[in-house]
Scaffold this motif. Structure first.
Motif, PDB file in Angstrom:
ATOM      1  N   UNK A 299      11.867  53.911  72.298  1.00  0.00           N
ATOM      2  CA  UNK A 299      12.658  55.137  72.319  1.00  0.00           C
ATOM      3  C   UNK A 299      14.086  54.779  72.720  1.00  0.00           C
ATOM      4  N   UNK A 300      15.005  55.421  72.067  1.00  0.00           N
ATOM      5  CA  UNK A 300      16.416  55.217  72.335  1.00  0.00           C
ATOM      6  C   UNK A 300      17.036  56.561  72.700  1.00  0.00           C
ATOM      7  N   UNK A 301      17.889  56.573  73.738  1.00  0.00           N
ATOM      8  CA  UNK A 301      18.604  57.783  74.124  1.00  0.00           C
ATOM      9  C   UNK A 301      20.062  57.587  73.726  1.00  0.00           C
ATOM     10  N   UNK A 302      20.582  58.517  72.948  1.00  0.00           N
ATOM     11  CA  UNK A 302      21.969  58.413  72.495  1.00  0.00           C
ATOM     12  C   UNK A 302      22.707  59.717  72.722  1.00  0.00           C
ATOM     13  N   UNK A 303      24.025  59.621  72.742  1.00  0.00           N
ATOM     14  CA  UNK A 303      24.854  60.819  72.680  1.00  0.00           C
ATOM     15  C   UNK A 303      24.925  61.145  71.200  1.00  0.00           C
ATOM     16  N   UNK A 304      24.513  62.324  70.835  1.00  0.00           N
ATOM     17  CA  UNK A 304      24.386  62.696  69.431  1.00  0.00           C
ATOM     18  C   UNK A 304      25.605  63.484  68.984  1.00  0.00           C
ATOM     19  N   UNK A 305      26.235  63.015  67.952  1.00  0.00           N
ATOM     20  CA  UNK A 305      27.303  63.780  67.319  1.00  0.00           C
ATOM     21  C   UNK A 305      26.642  64.605  66.216  1.00  0.00           C
ATOM     22  N   UNK A 306      26.735  65.914  66.328  1.00  0.00           N
ATOM     23  CA  UNK A 306      26.100  66.766  65.325  1.00  0.00           C
ATOM     24  C   UNK A 306      26.854  66.674  64.005  1.00  0.00           C
ATOM     25  N   UNK A 307      26.115  66.425  62.964  1.00  0.00           N
ATOM     26  CA  UNK A 307      26.683  66.342  61.617  1.00  0.00           C
ATOM     27  C   UNK A 307      25.875  67.257  60.710  1.00  0.00           C
ATOM     28  N   UNK A 308      26.371  67.468  59.506  1.00  0.00           N
ATOM     29  CA  UNK A 308      25.614  68.275  58.543  1.00  0.00           C
ATOM     30  C   UNK A 308      24.263  67.631  58.260  1.00  0.00           C
ATOM     31  N   UNK A 309      24.172  66.315  58.407  1.00  0.00           N
ATOM     32  CA  UNK A 309      22.926  65.610  58.123  1.00  0.00           C
ATOM     33  C   UNK A 309      21.854  65.840  59.202  1.00  0.00           C
ATOM     34  N   UNK A 310      22.248  65.815  60.478  1.00  0.00           N
ATOM     35  CA  UNK A 310      21.231  65.886  61.532  1.00  0.00           C
ATOM     36  C   UNK A 310      21.076  67.263  62.175  1.00  0.00           C
ATOM     37  N   UNK A 311      21.987  68.189  61.912  1.00  0.00           N
ATOM     38  CA  UNK A 311      21.897  69.475  62.598  1.00  0.00           C
ATOM     39  C   UNK A 311      20.626  70.234  62.221  1.00  0.00           C
ATOM     40  N   UNK A 312      20.187  70.120  60.981  1.00  0.00           N
ATOM     41  CA  UNK A 312      18.952  70.805  60.580  1.00  0.00           C
ATOM     42  C   UNK A 312      17.746  70.225  61.313  1.00  0.00           C
ATOM     43  N   UNK A 313      17.726  68.915  61.529  1.00  0.00           N
ATOM     44  CA  UNK A 313      16.627  68.290  62.273  1.00  0.00           C
ATOM     45  C   UNK A 313      16.620  68.778  63.722  1.00  0.00           C
ATOM     46  N   UNK A 314      17.797  68.901  64.314  1.00  0.00           N
ATOM     47  CA  UNK A 314      17.918  69.401  65.686  1.00  0.00           C
ATOM     48  C   UNK A 314      17.432  70.846  65.761  1.00  0.00           C
ATOM     49  N   UNK A 315      17.911  71.685  64.858  1.00  0.00           N
ATOM     50  CA  UNK A 315      17.511  73.103  64.862  1.00  0.00           C
ATOM     51  C   UNK A 315      16.008  73.237  64.641  1.00  0.00           C
ATOM     52  N   UNK A 316      15.451  72.425  63.769  1.00  0.00           N
ATOM     53  CA  UNK A 316      14.006  72.486  63.501  1.00  0.00           C
ATOM     54  C   UNK A 316      13.194  72.152  64.757  1.00  0.00           C
ATOM     55  N   UNK A 317      13.603  71.104  65.487  1.00  0.00           N
ATOM     56  CA  UNK A 317      12.909  70.740  66.732  1.00  0.00           C
ATOM     57  C   UNK A 317      13.003  71.885  67.740  1.00  0.00           C
ATOM     58  N   UNK A 318      14.182  72.466  67.872  1.00  0.00           N
ATOM     59  CA  UNK A 318      14.380  73.578  68.801  1.00  0.00           C
ATOM     60  C   UNK A 318      13.475  74.749  68.420  1.00  0.00           C
ATOM     61  N   UNK A 319      13.496  75.135  67.159  1.00  0.00           N
ATOM     62  CA  UNK A 319      12.718  76.303  66.723  1.00  0.00           C
ATOM     63  C   UNK A 319      11.214  76.093  66.886  1.00  0.00           C
ATOM     64  N   UNK A 320      10.711  74.931  66.471  1.00  0.00           N
ATOM     65  CA  UNK A 320       9.263  74.675  66.576  1.00  0.00           C
ATOM     66  C   UNK A 320       8.801  74.718  68.024  1.00  0.00           C
ATOM     67  N   UNK A 321       9.545  74.050  68.896  1.00  0.00           N
ATOM     68  CA  UNK A 321       9.149  73.992  70.299  1.00  0.00           C
ATOM     69  C   UNK A 321       9.302  75.352  70.961  1.00  0.00           C
ATOM     70  N   UNK A 322      10.396  76.030  70.670  1.00  0.00           N
ATOM     71  CA  UNK A 322      10.631  77.366  71.214  1.00  0.00           C
ATOM     72  C   UNK A 322       9.506  78.321  70.838  1.00  0.00           C
ATOM     73  N   UNK A 323       9.144  78.351  69.555  1.00  0.00           N
ATOM     74  CA  UNK A 323       8.124  79.294  69.104  1.00  0.00           C
ATOM     75  C   UNK A 323       6.792  79.087  69.805  1.00  0.00           C
ATOM     76  N   UNK A 324       6.428  77.846  70.066  1.00  0.00           N
ATOM     77  CA  UNK A 324       5.137  77.591  70.693  1.00  0.00           C
ATOM     78  C   UNK A 324       5.131  77.824  72.198  1.00  0.00           C
ATOM     79  N   UNK A 325       6.215  77.437  72.881  1.00  0.00           N
ATOM     80  CA  UNK A 325       6.167  77.429  74.340  1.00  0.00           C
ATOM     81  C   UNK A 325       7.010  78.494  75.029  1.00  0.00           C
ATOM     82  N   UNK A 326       8.072  78.958  74.402  1.00  0.00           N
ATOM     83  CA  UNK A 326       8.991  79.890  75.050  1.00  0.00           C
ATOM     84  C   UNK A 326       8.829  81.305  74.505  1.00  0.00           C
ATOM     85  N   UNK A 327       8.729  81.442  73.206  1.00  0.00           N
ATOM     86  CA  UNK A 327       8.677  82.755  72.560  1.00  0.00           C
ATOM     87  C   UNK A 327       7.579  83.681  73.087  1.00  0.00           C
ATOM     88  N   UNK A 328       6.415  83.160  73.531  1.00  0.00           N
ATOM     89  CA  UNK A 328       5.401  84.093  74.035  1.00  0.00           C
ATOM     90  C   UNK A 328       5.872  84.974  75.200  1.00  0.00           C
TER      91      UNK A 328
END
Length: 147
Positions: A1-30
């Motif tokens: 595993x690598x920890x980096x400072x992430x610069x949001x780009x058009x390429x990776x922002x969808x991956x970031x949003x997808x991780x946020x949404x999936x995790x949010x829906x399962x654990x926070x949204x209830x």
């Protein structure tokens, strides 16, 4: 595993949003009502707003498996999510430590979801007041003070 400072780009922002949404829906949204869920998504999908935050990402095989997003002007954690299959593996701690080591803030705040309170307590945060609700978003204000 690598920890980096992430610069949001058009390429990776969808991956970031997808991780946020999936995790949010399962654990926070209830804990949220429908307007709260909609308000959270409005924030989490606002690319212009997200690009104003400093992001740290945990990567495994070039896949984002965890993110921490901080408003560094306020030292306030805005988003903190780890892939559900990797909870309790130290990824969140590593992300938080990377931020602390880089910015060395005297204090950090977060509006924790009820689900994440124990996670933040393990990181050294304490609640500063009880459960709050704003625009349907349920949270517990918390603070971390460096020693």
């Amino acid at each position: 595993m690598q920890i980096i400072k992430l610069i949001l780009t058009n390429k990776n922002i969808n991956e970031v949003i997808q991780l946020i949404k999936q995790t949010f829906l399962e654990f926070v949204a209830p804990d949220y009502d429908e307007p709260g869920i909609n308000n959270f998504f409005k924030f989490a999908e606002d690319e212009d707003l997200l690009k104003q935050l400093v992001f740290y990402a945990a990567l495994h095989n070039n896949k984002i498996i965890g993110i921490l997003a901080v408003d560094v002007k306020l030292n306030h954690i805005c988003l903190f999510f780890v892939d559900k299959d990797l909870h309790n593996t130290g990824i969140g701690t590593a992300l938080f430590k990377k931020f602390l080591n880089e910015f060395m803030p005297k204090a950090v705040t977060v509006n924790s979801s009820p689900f994440a309170v124990k996670v933040y307590e393990k990181l050294g945060f304490t609640a500063t007041s009880g459960r709050q609700v704003s625009d349907g978003i349920v949270y517990i204000p918390m603070r971390y003070s460096s020693k």
